[in-house]
Design a protein around this motif. Structure first.
Motif, PDB file in Angstrom:
ATOM      1  N   UNK A   1       0.578  -0.941  -0.362  1.00 48.11           N
ATOM      2  CA  UNK A   1      -0.004   0.090   0.239  1.00 48.11           C
ATOM      3  C   UNK A   1       1.112   1.278  -0.033  1.00 48.11           C
ATOM      4  N   UNK A   2       0.825   2.537  -1.214  1.00 49.25           N
ATOM      5  CA  UNK A   2       1.021   3.503  -0.577  1.00 49.25           C
ATOM      6  C   UNK A   2       0.814   4.371   0.145  1.00 49.25           C
ATOM      7  N   UNK A  90      -2.513   7.495   5.874  1.00 51.24           N
ATOM      8  CA  UNK A  90      -2.483   6.083   5.383  1.00 51.24           C
ATOM      9  C   UNK A  90      -1.905   5.553   4.769  1.00 51.24           C
ATOM     10  N   UNK A  91      -1.264   4.396   5.207  1.00 48.48           N
ATOM     11  CA  UNK A  91      -0.011   3.433   4.207  1.00 48.48           C
ATOM     12  C   UNK A  91       0.949   3.624   4.979  1.00 48.48           C
ATOM     13  N   UNK A 162      -5.334  13.323  -0.350  1.00 50.19           N
ATOM     14  CA  UNK A 162      -5.114  12.649  -1.674  1.00 50.19           C
ATOM     15  C   UNK A 162      -2.877  12.478  -2.174  1.00 50.19           C
ATOM     16  N   UNK A 163      -2.396  13.846  -1.872  1.00 56.39           N
ATOM     17  CA  UNK A 163      -1.249  13.132  -1.972  1.00 56.39           C
ATOM     18  C   UNK A 163      -0.346  12.577  -1.172  1.00 56.39           C
ATOM     19  N   UNK A 164       0.487  11.960  -2.243  1.00 59.80           N
ATOM     20  CA  UNK A 164       1.473  10.579  -1.549  1.00 59.80           C
ATOM     21  C   UNK A 164       2.681  11.386  -0.644  1.00 59.80           C
ATOM     22  N   UNK A 165       2.938   9.940  -0.077  1.00 61.61           N
ATOM     23  CA  UNK A 165       4.085  10.962   0.589  1.00 61.61           C
ATOM     24  C   UNK A 165       5.156   9.901   0.695  1.00 61.61           C
TER      25      UNK A 165
END
Length: 180
Positions: A1-2, A90-91, A162-165
């Motif tokens: 999971x990202x 999350x993730x 919704x932004x990626x980490x």
């Protein structure tokens, strides 16, 4: 999971919870624009009372959304912003990151992890008995704090759900997180 941002929250006045926002703007060396805890020196009331000149290592509070399900299984309803965090994730195993970890959030923002949030009695004012769920002991009797992590802003930018980490670990040896 990202790893992903699921919510962002801020509040310009002191209160335990922070309302969710469409976006927040992180300011290098300060924290979340317009948030009561933004600043070069400490802003949390307990820290100000101890020494108002200390550097603010608690500019941005991150909390893992997975905690909400964990405390929910014990009968506590908690949602994003309820416990005062600025960024809900999350993730990503926030609690397992070492001090100095760099988190790249969205297109521009860069955070540096400084330590664990030290939950206070206000959590029980929010939901009676919740403090015992977010602070406990492991099998060896060591204190475990689950109420998220704190960070400073190395590079500013806008952060949205919704932004990626992206996680960049520091050079070894890694130092485990402790309260800040």
């Amino acid at each position: 999971m990202s790893a992903v941002v699921t919510a962002v929250s801020s509040n310009g006045t002191y209160s335990f919870t922070k309302p969710n926002r469409e976006s927040i703007t992180l300011l290098a060396g300060l924290g979340v624009e317009g948030d009561v805890h933004a600043g070069v020196t400490v802003k949390h009331r307990s820290r100000v009372a101890q020494d108002p000149t200390r550097p603010n290592l608690r500019q941005v509070h991150l909390m893992h959304e997975e905690l909400f399900a964990e405390v929910g299984a014990e009968g506590f309803e908690v949602t994003a912003g309820d416990l005062g965090e600025n960024i809900t994730t999350r993730g990503i195993d926030l609690l397992g990151l070492p001090v100095g970890t760099v988190l790249r959030v969205g297109e521009e923002a860069v955070l540096e992890v400084t330590g664990l949030r030290n939950p206070c009695l206000q959590i029980d004012t929010f939901r009676d008995g919740l403090l015992k769920q977010v602070v406990g002991r492991d099998e060896a009797g060591n204190l475990v704090r689950k109420a998220g992590i704190m960070s400073i802003v190395r590079h500013g930018g806008t952060v949205r759900p919704g932004d990626a980490i992206t996680v960049e670990l520091p050079s070894e040896p890694h130092r485990p997180l402790d309260r800040v």
